[in-house]
Motif scaffolding. Structure first.
Motif, PDB file in Angstrom:
ATOM      1  N   SER A 184       4.222  59.830  52.046  1.00 60.28           N
ATOM      2  CA  SER A 184       5.153  60.763  52.854  1.00 60.28           C
ATOM      3  C   SER A 184       4.539  61.374  53.998  1.00 60.28           C
ATOM      4  N   LEU A 185       5.329  61.814  55.022  1.00 55.60           N
ATOM      5  CA  LEU A 185       5.013  61.969  56.262  1.00 55.60           C
ATOM      6  C   LEU A 185       4.126  63.191  56.167  1.00 55.60           C
ATOM      7  N   VAL A 262      -9.947  61.666  45.081  1.00 61.77           N
ATOM      8  CA  VAL A 262      -9.314  62.852  45.269  1.00 61.77           C
ATOM      9  C   VAL A 262      -7.775  62.294  44.807  1.00 61.77           C
ATOM     10  N   SER A 263      -6.793  63.145  44.578  1.00 55.45           N
ATOM     11  CA  SER A 263      -5.529  62.834  44.241  1.00 55.45           C
ATOM     12  C   SER A 263      -4.698  62.363  45.331  1.00 55.45           C
ATOM     13  N   PRO A 264      -3.631  61.691  45.086  1.00 52.46           N
ATOM     14  CA  PRO A 264      -2.974  60.994  46.121  1.00 52.46           C
ATOM     15  C   PRO A 264      -2.464  62.037  47.178  1.00 52.46           C
ATOM     16  N   ASP A 265      -1.912  63.276  46.734  1.00 55.67           N
ATOM     17  CA  ASP A 265      -1.408  64.355  47.455  1.00 55.67           C
ATOM     18  C   ASP A 265      -2.388  64.890  48.539  1.00 55.67           C
ATOM     19  N   GLU A 266      -3.885  64.948  48.132  1.00 57.68           N
ATOM     20  CA  GLU A 266      -4.827  65.259  48.906  1.00 57.68           C
ATOM     21  C   GLU A 266      -5.608  64.188  49.847  1.00 57.68           C
ATOM     22  N   LEU A 267      -5.255  63.261  49.435  1.00 56.13           N
ATOM     23  CA  LEU A 267      -6.036  61.950  50.222  1.00 56.13           C
ATOM     24  C   LEU A 267      -5.759  62.139  51.708  1.00 56.13           C
ATOM     25  N   PRO A 268      -4.604  62.205  52.249  1.00 59.02           N
ATOM     26  CA  PRO A 268      -4.392  62.071  53.908  1.00 59.02           C
ATOM     27  C   PRO A 268      -5.175  63.128  54.396  1.00 59.02           C
ATOM     28  N   THR A 269      -5.131  64.532  53.942  1.00 54.60           N
ATOM     29  CA  THR A 269      -5.962  65.351  54.433  1.00 54.60           C
ATOM     30  C   THR A 269      -7.545  65.139  54.611  1.00 54.60           C
ATOM     31  N   VAL A 300      -2.707  55.525  57.731  1.00 58.92           N
ATOM     32  CA  VAL A 300      -1.954  56.015  58.933  1.00 58.92           C
ATOM     33  C   VAL A 300      -1.404  57.466  58.895  1.00 58.92           C
ATOM     34  N   GLN A 301      -1.215  57.903  57.564  1.00 59.44           N
ATOM     35  CA  GLN A 301      -0.740  59.365  57.583  1.00 59.44           C
ATOM     36  C   GLN A 301      -1.967  60.176  57.961  1.00 59.44           C
ATOM     37  N   ALA A 358       3.452  57.264  62.683  1.00 59.32           N
ATOM     38  CA  ALA A 358       3.219  57.746  61.529  1.00 59.32           C
ATOM     39  C   ALA A 358       4.804  58.126  60.942  1.00 59.32           C
ATOM     40  N   PRO A 359       5.489  58.606  61.769  1.00 58.22           N
ATOM     41  CA  PRO A 359       6.916  59.073  61.180  1.00 58.22           C
ATOM     42  C   PRO A 359       7.783  57.635  60.753  1.00 58.22           C
ATOM     43  N   GLU A 360       7.486  56.721  61.680  1.00 61.36           N
ATOM     44  CA  GLU A 360       8.312  55.344  61.315  1.00 61.36           C
ATOM     45  C   GLU A 360       7.682  54.828  59.970  1.00 61.36           C
ATOM     46  N   LEU A 361       6.426  55.142  59.648  1.00 59.94           N
ATOM     47  CA  LEU A 361       5.404  54.250  58.692  1.00 59.94           C
ATOM     48  C   LEU A 361       5.214  55.227  57.593  1.00 59.94           C
ATOM     49  N   SER A 362       6.257  56.059  57.275  1.00 57.55           N
ATOM     50  CA  SER A 362       6.107  57.239  56.226  1.00 57.55           C
ATOM     51  C   SER A 362       7.448  56.595  55.207  1.00 57.55           C
ATOM     52  N   PHE A 363       7.283  57.617  54.035  1.00 62.30           N
ATOM     53  CA  PHE A 363       8.034  57.378  52.832  1.00 62.30           C
ATOM     54  C   PHE A 363       9.646  58.003  53.318  1.00 62.30           C
ATOM     55  N   GLU A 364       9.463  58.683  54.176  1.00 66.17           N
ATOM     56  CA  GLU A 364      10.868  59.254  54.517  1.00 66.17           C
ATOM     57  C   GLU A 364      11.789  58.244  54.924  1.00 66.17           C
ATOM     58  N   ARG A 365      11.342  57.210  55.817  1.00 61.48           N
ATOM     59  CA  ARG A 365      12.205  56.038  56.108  1.00 61.48           C
ATOM     60  C   ARG A 365      12.580  55.276  54.769  1.00 61.48           C
ATOM     61  N   ASP A 366      11.497  54.934  53.946  1.00 60.93           N
ATOM     62  CA  ASP A 366      11.930  54.344  52.706  1.00 60.93           C
ATOM     63  C   ASP A 366      12.814  54.848  51.716  1.00 60.93           C
ATOM     64  N   ALA A 367      12.678  56.252  51.704  1.00 57.16           N
ATOM     65  CA  ALA A 367      13.352  56.991  50.728  1.00 57.16           C
ATOM     66  C   ALA A 367      15.032  57.020  51.074  1.00 57.16           C
ATOM     67  N   ASP A 368      15.159  56.793  52.419  1.00 54.59           N
ATOM     68  CA  ASP A 368      16.802  56.631  52.865  1.00 54.59           C
ATOM     69  C   ASP A 368      17.384  55.162  52.320  1.00 54.59           C
ATOM     70  N   VAL A 369      16.304  54.182  52.249  1.00 54.42           N
ATOM     71  CA  VAL A 369      16.940  52.842  51.664  1.00 54.42           C
ATOM     72  C   VAL A 369      16.912  53.124  50.024  1.00 54.42           C
ATOM     73  N   ALA A 370      16.227  53.793  49.307  1.00 52.36           N
ATOM     74  CA  ALA A 370      16.248  54.116  47.967  1.00 52.36           C
ATOM     75  C   ALA A 370      17.641  55.082  47.946  1.00 52.36           C
ATOM     76  N   ARG A 371      17.885  55.923  48.751  1.00 51.76           N
ATOM     77  CA  ARG A 371      19.133  56.673  48.576  1.00 51.76           C
ATOM     78  C   ARG A 371      20.651  55.798  48.510  1.00 51.76           C
ATOM     79  N   GLY A 372      20.322  54.974  49.854  1.00 49.99           N
ATOM     80  CA  GLY A 372      21.438  54.050  49.948  1.00 49.99           C
ATOM     81  C   GLY A 372      21.800  53.271  48.628  1.00 49.99           C
ATOM     82  N   ILE A 373      20.768  52.798  48.036  1.00 48.02           N
ATOM     83  CA  ILE A 373      20.698  51.845  46.935  1.00 48.02           C
ATOM     84  C   ILE A 373      21.452  52.783  45.631  1.00 48.02           C
TER      85      ILE A 373
END
Length: 381
Positions: A184-185, A262-269, A300-301, A358-373
């Protein structure tokens, strides 16, 4: 109208499977979600927990016999975990089924009862573990059979990279959509590069044999004193045996530090405090050759510069966005040579490029693919 009922199948420990958890976060937007897989329940869903001692492949005596005799149709539903799941889901109906990985395709078709199926292929299934002789001889033909029989029947498919998508199209006539292993971004900025000349390398991920983690340890030992290496490694299923060998290999080198995972949520920070994310994955398997793993997108994030080997998918993105250096090969000498190119000024520039990407290489882009499916799966409801 009642909310759609959506089934997510993943014979993994879902509660710590980052890709499946991100997938579920989108699926939950569209209906009431039931998950079935190993481990405790993910947040916010009904969960059916498969007993941990039931293997996801037909590894019992009857199953192995079927594999050895190439009775592949008979082996499709022969694994203990699959048979247990079929019983657990008996009599239940869903509006759509999401199947994670090719090994659950027969199960998904069995329990879908005509509902549309989306299969998310986490890697190139026919060569998932070809480095293991027994897998190559017994399981690989089954995986090929399941892909050949079931992939043309699914309503939608996704996979992690363009090169793997092309392989599925070439062999099975199905071109999966692209859903990378993105994170996630994160609302982060590149950290300042030290003005004392230090270059802080970092790597995170599983301490799994075959991932060439020795390369970075050996490289740091021959690099100048201003290079450091910090490792955030998750203990693998071997009980930490490989991680202990890495610690022994590092020895008393003061510039190498092993940290608790560390947890995935904490990893980028956490990673944001460093300068360069490093990874040289020797291509000993097809999936290794085409890897584009979670850790790449964590780097990246975290807004790091990247230093990697010439892996097809990773190097393509690093070069496209100007995010770091790609070595000529995967040996220690190759890694050292590419790292010696780095200066404080170059690293700062690479970090800025990663920040822009970072915005283009984030889950927000992939989430849109999932929503369309999912919208497509439910459109006929």
């Amino acid at each position: 109208m009642p909310r759609p009922r959506l089934l997510v199948i993943s014979l993994s420990s879902i509660h710590r499977d980052a890709r499946v958890l991100r997938q579920i976060s989108v699926v939950r937007e569209f209906g009431d979600v039931t998950t079935i897989g190993y481990g405790p329940a993910p947040e916010g869903v009904e969960h059916i927990q498969v007993p941990d001692d039931l293997p996801s492949l037909p590894q019992n005596l009857p199953g192995v016999l079927k594999l050895a005799l190439r009775r592949l149709r008979s082996a499709e539903l022969a694994s203990p975990a699959v048979r247990w799941a079929m019983t657990a889901l008996e009599g239940r109906t869903f509006d759509a089924v999401i199947a994670n990985e090719a090994r659950v395709l027969p199960l998904a078709h069995q329990v879908s009862r005509g509902a549309p199926i989306w299969v998310d292929l986490h890697e190139w299934a026919p060569e998932e573990r070809t480095q293991v002789l027994s897998w190559r001889l017994l399981v690989a033909p089954l995986m090929d059979h399941m892909c050949r029989r079931y992939l043309p029947q699914v309503a939608a498919s996704t996979t992690v990279g363009d090169a793997i998508a092309a392989l599925y199209e070439q062999r099975y006539g199905v071109r999966p959509q692209l859903m990378r292993n993105t994170t996630s971004l994160q609302q982060l900025e590149p950290s300042m590069v030290p003005d004392d000349g230090r270059i802080r390398l970092v790597h995170s991920g599983g301490a799994v044999p075959g991932r060439s983690l020795e390369t970075m340890i050996d490289a740091i030992k021959v690099l100048p004193e201003n290079y450091t290496l910090d490792l955030y490694l998750v203990t693998a299923a071997d009980g930490g045996k490989y991680l202990r060998t890495l610690r022994e290999r590092a020895g008393s080198e003061p510039r190498i530090t092993f940290h608790p995972a560390v947890s995935p949520d904490e990893l980028p920070t956490t990673l944001n405090a460093y300068d360069v994310g490093v990874y040289w994955l020797r291509p000993t398997t097809k999936n290794g050759e085409l890897a584009l793993p979670n850790k790449f997108f964590d780097f990246v994030q975290a807004r790091l510069a990247l230093a990697i080997g010439p892996s097809i998918e990773m190097s393509s993105l690093v070069e496209r966005f100007g995010m770091g250096v790609v070595s000529d090969g995967f040996d220690v000498d190759d890694a050292v040579l590419s790292l010696r190119e780095l200066t404080s000024e170059k690293i700062a520039g690479f970090k800025e490029a990663t920040d822009a990407a970072a915005p283009e290489l984030s889950f927000e882009r992939d989430a849109d693919v999932a929503r369309g499916i999912i919208r497509g799966l439910l459109s006929a409801r």
